[in-house]
Scaffold this active site. Structure first.
Site, short mmCIF file in Angstrom:
data_model
loop_
_atom_site.label_atom_id
_atom_site.label_comp_id
_atom_site.label_asym_id
_atom_site.label_seq_id
_atom_site.Cartn_x
_atom_site.Cartn_y
_atom_site.Cartn_z
N HIS A 1 -19.05 4.93 21.49
CA HIS A 1 -19.30 6.36 21.68
C HIS A 1 -19.23 6.74 23.17
O HIS A 1 -18.51 7.67 23.55
CB HIS A 1 -20.69 6.70 21.11
CG HIS A 1 -21.08 8.13 21.26
ND1 HIS A 1 -20.91 9.06 20.25
CD2 HIS A 1 -21.63 8.81 22.30
CE1 HIS A 1 -21.34 10.24 20.68
NE2 HIS A 1 -21.80 10.11 21.92
N GLU A 2 -19.95 6.00 23.98
CA GLU A 2 -19.97 6.33 25.42
C GLU A 2 -18.58 6.14 26.02
O GLU A 2 -18.13 6.95 26.83
CB GLU A 2 -21.00 5.49 26.17
CG GLU A 2 -22.43 5.56 25.61
CD GLU A 2 -22.95 6.96 25.38
OE1 GLU A 2 -22.55 7.88 26.11
OE2 GLU A 2 -23.75 7.15 24.44
N GLU B 1 -27.53 14.43 32.58
CA GLU B 1 -27.31 15.37 31.49
C GLU B 1 -28.68 15.75 30.93
O GLU B 1 -29.52 14.87 30.77
CB GLU B 1 -26.48 14.74 30.37
CG GLU B 1 -26.10 15.77 29.32
CD GLU B 1 -25.18 15.20 28.22
OE1 GLU B 1 -24.92 13.98 28.21
OE2 GLU B 1 -24.74 15.98 27.39
N GLY C 1 -30.25 7.25 23.96
CA GLY C 1 -29.60 5.96 23.71
C GLY C 1 -28.77 5.47 24.89
O GLY C 1 -28.88 4.33 25.30
N ALA C 2 -27.94 6.36 25.42
CA ALA C 2 -27.05 5.96 26.51
C ALA C 2 -26.39 7.20 27.08
O ALA C 2 -26.51 8.29 26.51
CB ALA C 2 -25.99 5.00 26.00
N MET C 3 -25.68 7.01 28.19
CA MET C 3 -25.08 8.16 28.87
C MET C 3 -23.73 7.80 29.44
O MET C 3 -23.56 6.77 30.09
CB MET C 3 -26.06 8.62 29.97
CG MET C 3 -25.57 9.80 30.76
SD MET C 3 -25.38 11.27 29.69
CE MET C 3 -24.04 12.09 30.52
N GLU C 4 -22.78 8.71 29.23
CA GLU C 4 -21.36 8.46 29.50
C GLU C 4 -20.92 8.76 30.93
O GLU C 4 -19.74 9.08 31.14
CB GLU C 4 -20.54 9.31 28.53
CG GLU C 4 -20.57 10.84 28.78
CD GLU C 4 -21.56 11.61 27.94
OE1 GLU C 4 -22.56 11.01 27.48
OE2 GLU C 4 -21.37 12.83 27.76
N ASN C 5 -21.80 8.68 31.93
CA ASN C 5 -21.41 8.96 33.33
C ASN C 5 -20.05 8.36 33.65
O ASN C 5 -19.77 7.22 33.30
CB ASN C 5 -22.44 8.37 34.28
CG ASN C 5 -23.85 8.62 33.81
OD1 ASN C 5 -24.25 9.76 33.69
ND2 ASN C 5 -24.58 7.55 33.51
N GLU D 1 -19.83 16.21 21.72
CA GLU D 1 -20.63 15.29 20.90
C GLU D 1 -20.12 15.17 19.46
O GLU D 1 -20.01 14.08 18.92
CB GLU D 1 -22.11 15.69 20.93
CG GLU D 1 -22.75 15.59 22.31
CD GLU D 1 -22.59 14.23 22.98
OE1 GLU D 1 -22.24 13.25 22.29
OE2 GLU D 1 -22.81 14.14 24.21
N1 0A1 Z 1 -24.50 12.42 26.20
C1 0A1 Z 1 -25.25 11.30 25.74
C2 0A1 Z 1 -26.60 11.58 25.24
C3 0A1 Z 1 -27.63 11.98 26.22
C4 0A1 Z 1 -28.03 13.28 26.26
C5 0A1 Z 1 -29.06 13.68 27.07
C6 0A1 Z 1 -29.67 12.73 27.83
O1 0A1 Z 1 -30.72 13.08 28.60
C7 0A1 Z 1 -31.33 14.27 28.37
C8 0A1 Z 1 -29.27 11.42 27.80
C9 0A1 Z 1 -28.22 11.06 27.00
C10 0A1 Z 1 -24.54 10.75 24.51
O2 0A1 Z 1 -24.10 11.52 23.68
O3 0A1 Z 1 -24.48 9.57 24.38
ZN ZN Z 2 -22.33 11.58 23.16
#
Ligand code: 0A1
Ligand code: ZN
Length: 880
Positions: A303-304, A127, A267-271, A326
């Site tokens: 959140h994730e 992302e 912080g983190a990523m919701e893959n 978000e």
């Molecule tokens: N979607 C994730 C946040 C996130 C956004 C961008 C990133 O890289 C550019 C990484 C993480 C969340 O809302 O937790």
């Molecule tokens: Zn998020």
């Protein structure tokens, strides 16, 4: 010219994709000197596209193309073009398969977008537009494909190979290599793709869903972190249960994985099925993580996880809709946190962040609506406005509809749009359709930037026993938007009689059983509300529970504020009255001679908080915190930074000196022995005790010093140890400060997350955090320019939290920041662009500061070949 290189993207240019990808099979050959990525896509013309174009356009960034074949036939050079971030295949049919082989170099990827290496492991961040750094693809969220991913790597170095979905096949290969194949049954946009390969330990747990399915929960961390997983796994199980109970949402795959990595931009990523976390947002043990970290981890894990529905099952049509996932997901995680602890305290924390940082963003050059209409670089739009204001907007819908209709609306939204990529408007429409409410004017919250200002005047008509509230709203101009329309604002109010009791709010004289709290719906520029049968002039309690993200102007007297602090039945407003009183006191001292007396009633009020054991102690802990320097600055035009910081310190010192005995008693009363508990009650006790300690050292109290040294050495948990460290570092006990800093480093040097705290304590200290000391930290062996957490802990904390030193009158703080932004722009533009934030509001400061800040921005602007990320923020900040 630069302006031509840096393109702006507009919402109104959105077109549906011409081709869709039904399936993509990826094969990664991971090596030390690079990775070969094989991708075979099944594409077809999108029936919803009006274009009859026979050329195919794919996105790509920093890729070396090796081969490309269409329906099995290798294409010749003339059949395609590979330039300017696009791969164009000149002639395709309506349905075809395309195989592309590319070569990438994750080991040299310092931007941390796409596939990169962190502490010896491979990981991804896709992302928003990182997938195009892995292979050529229509890298936009409205192209949702089914993925199958085969990963091949050296078995000894990378025994663990992970991707989204379920592992369907694994086996050994020649040369000590092995492979695992993953299949994700859910179509997803490329930004949710993930891959991890490393030598990781696996922590297992499980969860039984509401329909009785058994989900495998797995957490993967480096071996040294194997004892830091319990809190995240517990938080995950609580989140899964909560989402079932409150939203009826069940998890959909058979396994759910969490991976911790040290180098991560956010912080983190919701893959899908494979959440990747910055290790600082997921790893915890009581000896190394503070209470704040425990709370942050619980909220981020939730959140994730919640994104699995709000974001993954239903995703965004385009990046202008980012707040669709978000804002809603932050709303869901804040509801969750409220349910896990004190709802009022959570509301106070959310409002504090919003008022301090989002209001500042909304009043500055980067102001943008919750649904922006244009951007240059999407990664600059992961903002407080998209997240926190977006959350407030969803929260206002919740307030207007009430919990039952809101739930009906969310059910309809998930049902109607499951598997789709949609817009914020689709979300509002589902809420409207489920509730029968008209939200057309409400939609302005998504379109208009700026924080509405609500001006309230009141009047009491003794004869007719009517209390009148006159309420006006005004939405300020923001870059590119003027003369805005009035918004639909839920404005919760109560009114208190002289005994502090809530009065029935009779809008109609004939009304029986009138409620004592009402949500007034403001829709026009001005309203007057009349409340009947009011016996004597009351005190209004306005914007209860912070029912809308607005600024409220009303001329409270100090008596009224003290009265509300004591009696308001709305906990948020009790706290807020205390804040307003403190703000008024600090502001009245700015620029005054040092002998100017500090309001004695503030001392009395704080004394009451410290001694009345009948009060809710979690609230007391919040109420004892003076408004931050950052918030005080935000409230001022032509802000005199040094003057404000000095006035605040004077109030703090006066309170601490006047209440010394009470603080010592509070310290002892809240001491406890026994093992660390991350419960809200225990956290409150630690907060109270450590605040008392901080105040005592603020006035360099000798008894406080002894207590702090003892606590530093004997603490059984990091919350207490780091609070003692911070208190000593911020005191004038210079020898102790140096000693505890050295001891702390000695004790924790092997733990990067604790070393980050050690950096941050120093970088934020008004005493130890002078520029010289901060420069020394950058030379420290533990500092690493490639690690975003370290950069944030030193450079970010200094510029964002050490206001008195960052805003040094000789502009040295600004030059420091500009130099490091320029240096980081080449290696990690995302992080560089985020560091510009403290300079963007230069116009709001008094002249001495303003000029230095502007000059610093100009020096960044003048760097040759600036990244689009930094360019956008700097260019917009300097624009007229
Ligand atoms: N979607 C994730 C946040 C996130 C956004 C961008 C990133 O890289 C550019 C990484 C993480 C969340 O809302 O937790
Ligand atoms: Zn998020």
């Amino acid at each position: 010219m630069r302006t031509q290189e840096h393109r702006t993207i507009y919402l109104n240019e959105y077109r549906v994709p011409v081709f869709l990808v039904d399936h993509v099979a990826l094969r990664f050959e991971l090596f030390e000197d690079g990775t070969r990525v094989h991708s075979t896509m099944k594409l077809r013309r999108n029936p919803d596209s009006e274009s009859s174009d026979t050329k195919l356009e794919l996105d790509g960034d920093s890729l070396t193309l090796e081969t490309i074949s269409l329906n099995g036939q290798t294409l010749a050079n003339g059949d395609y073009d590979d330039k300017g971030g696009k791969l164009i295949v000149h002639e395709v049919s309506d349905e075809f398969s395309l195989t592309i082989v590319t070569w990438i170099e994750p080991q040299n990827n310092t931007r941390l977008e796409g596939l990169y290496k962190s502490s010896g492991m491979f990981c991804t961040q896709c992302e928003a537009e990182g997938f195009r750094c892995i292979t050529f693809f229509p890298d936009r969220p409205d192209v949702m494909a089914r993925f199958s991913t085969r990963i091949e790597a050296d078995k000894a170095r990378y025994p663990i190979l992970l991707s989204n979905g379920n592992d369907v096949e694994r086996g050994d290969l020649d040369d000590g290599r092995h492979f695992v194949t993953w299949e994700d049954p859910f179509p997803k946009p490329s930004y949710l793709f993930a891959l991890v390969a490393g030598d990781l330990v696996e922590k297992k747990d499980s969860f039984t869903t509401m329909s009785g399915r058994e989900i495998d929960l797995r957490m993967y961390v480096e071996p040294r972190n194997s004892e830091k997983c319990d809190h995240a796994l517990d938080s995950l199980k609580r989140s899964m249960r909560w989402d079932e109970d409150v939203y009826g949402r069940e998890y959909d795959l058979d396994i759910f994985m969490i991976v911790a990595v040290d180098d991560f931009n956010m912080g983190a990523m919701e893959n899908k099925g494979l959440n990747i976390f910055n290790s600082s947002c997921v790893l915890a043990s009581s000896d190394t993580a503070t209470d704040a970290a425990y709370q942050r981890i619980e909220a981020i894990v939730a959140h994730e996880y919640f994104h699995n529905w709000s974001g993954n099952r239903v995703t965004c049509r385009d990046w202008f809709q980012l707040s669709l996932k978000e804002g809603f997901t932050v709303f869901r995680d804040s509801q969750f946190s409220s349910d896990m602890g004190s709802a009022t305290v959570k509301r106070i924390e959310d409002a504090t962040l919003l008022r301090t940082a989002q209001f500042a963003e909304d009043a500055g050059p980067m102001a943008h609506p919750v649904r922006p209409a244009s951007y240059m670089e999407i990664t600059n739009f992961y903002t407080l406005t998209i997240y926190e204001k977006g959350c407030e907007v969803v929260g206002m819908i919740h307030t207007l509809l009430g919990p039952e209709l809101f739930r009906k609306g969310s059910d309809l939204y998930f049902e109607r749009h499951d598997g789709q990529a949609v817009t914020t408007d689709d979300f509002v429409k589902a809420m409207e359709d489920a509730s029968g409410r008209d939200l057309s004017q409400f939609r302005l919250w998504y379109e208009q930037a700026g924080t509405p200002v609500i001006s309230v005047k009141d009047e009491f008509d003794v004869e007719r026993k009517i209390y009148r509230l006159n309420i006006r709203q005004q939405v300020p101009d923001t870059p590119g938007q003027r003369n805005k329309k009035p918004q639909h604002i839920p404005f919760a109010v109560g009114i208190l009689n002289s005994q502090g009791e809530d009065q029935p709010l009779k809008l109609d004289p004939a009304e029986n059983d009138a409620p004592t709290e009402r949500v007034l719906e403001l829709t026009e520029a001005e309203h007057t509300f009349e409340f009947h049968d009011i016996e004597a002039r009351p005190v209004p309690s306005l914007l209860r529970n912070f029912s809308a993200p607005v600024r409220v102007r009303y001329s409270w007297t100090r008596e009224q504020l003290i009265f509300l602090m004591n009696y308001d039945s709305d906990g948020f407003n009790r706290w807020d009255a205390g804040q307003r009183l403190a703000i008024d006191v600090v502001q009245s001292l700015v620029g005054q001679p040092s002998e100017t007396p500090v309001e004695p009633r503030l001392v009395t009020a704080y004394g009451h908080l410290l001694t009345d054991s009948g009060l809710d102690q979690a609230m007391v802990a919040k109420m004892l915190q003076l408004p931050s320097e950052a918030y005080l600055l935000e409230l001022n035009d032509a802000a005199d930074v040094q003057g404000i910081c000095e006035a605040r310190t004077r109030v703090l010192n006066h309170l601490a000196l006047s209440l010394r005995e009470e603080l010592v008693a509070c310290y002892h009363r809240n001491s406890e022995s026994g093992p660390y508990q991350p419960t809200p009650e225990a956290m409150t006790r630690r907060t109270l005790r450590n605040s008392a300690l901080g105040w005592l050292l603020q006035i360099n109290d000798e008894e406080g010093r002894v207590l702090a040294l003892k606590q530093f050495r004997e603490a059984g948990n990091m919350t207490d140890q780091s609070a003692a460290l911070r208190a000593l570092v911020n005191s004038d006990f210079e020898e102790d400060r140096a000693r505890v800093l050295a001891e702390f480093y000695q004790q924790w040097q092997h733990d990067p997350l604790v070393v980050e705290q050690w950096f941050a304590v120093q970088a934020s200290s008004p005493k130890a955090g002078s520029l010289e000391a901060v420069n020394a930290l950058l030379e420290h062996p533990a500092f690493d320019w490639k690690n975003p957490n370290k950069i944030r802990a030193v450079v970010g904390v200094f510029a964002g939290q050490n206001l008195i030193n960052f805003h040094a009158r000789d502009a040295s703080g600004y030059d420091f920041l500009a130099r490091h932004i320029i240096r980081l722009d080449d290696s990690n533009p995302q992080i560089a662009a985020r560091l510009v934030a403290p300079l963007t509001r230069w116009r709001q400061y008094a002249e001495t500061y303003r000029n230095g800040m502007k000059a610093a921005l100009e020096s960044v602007r003048d760097k040759s070949s600036l990244s689009p990320d930094v360019y956008e923020v700097v260019y917009k900040s300097l624009a007229d």
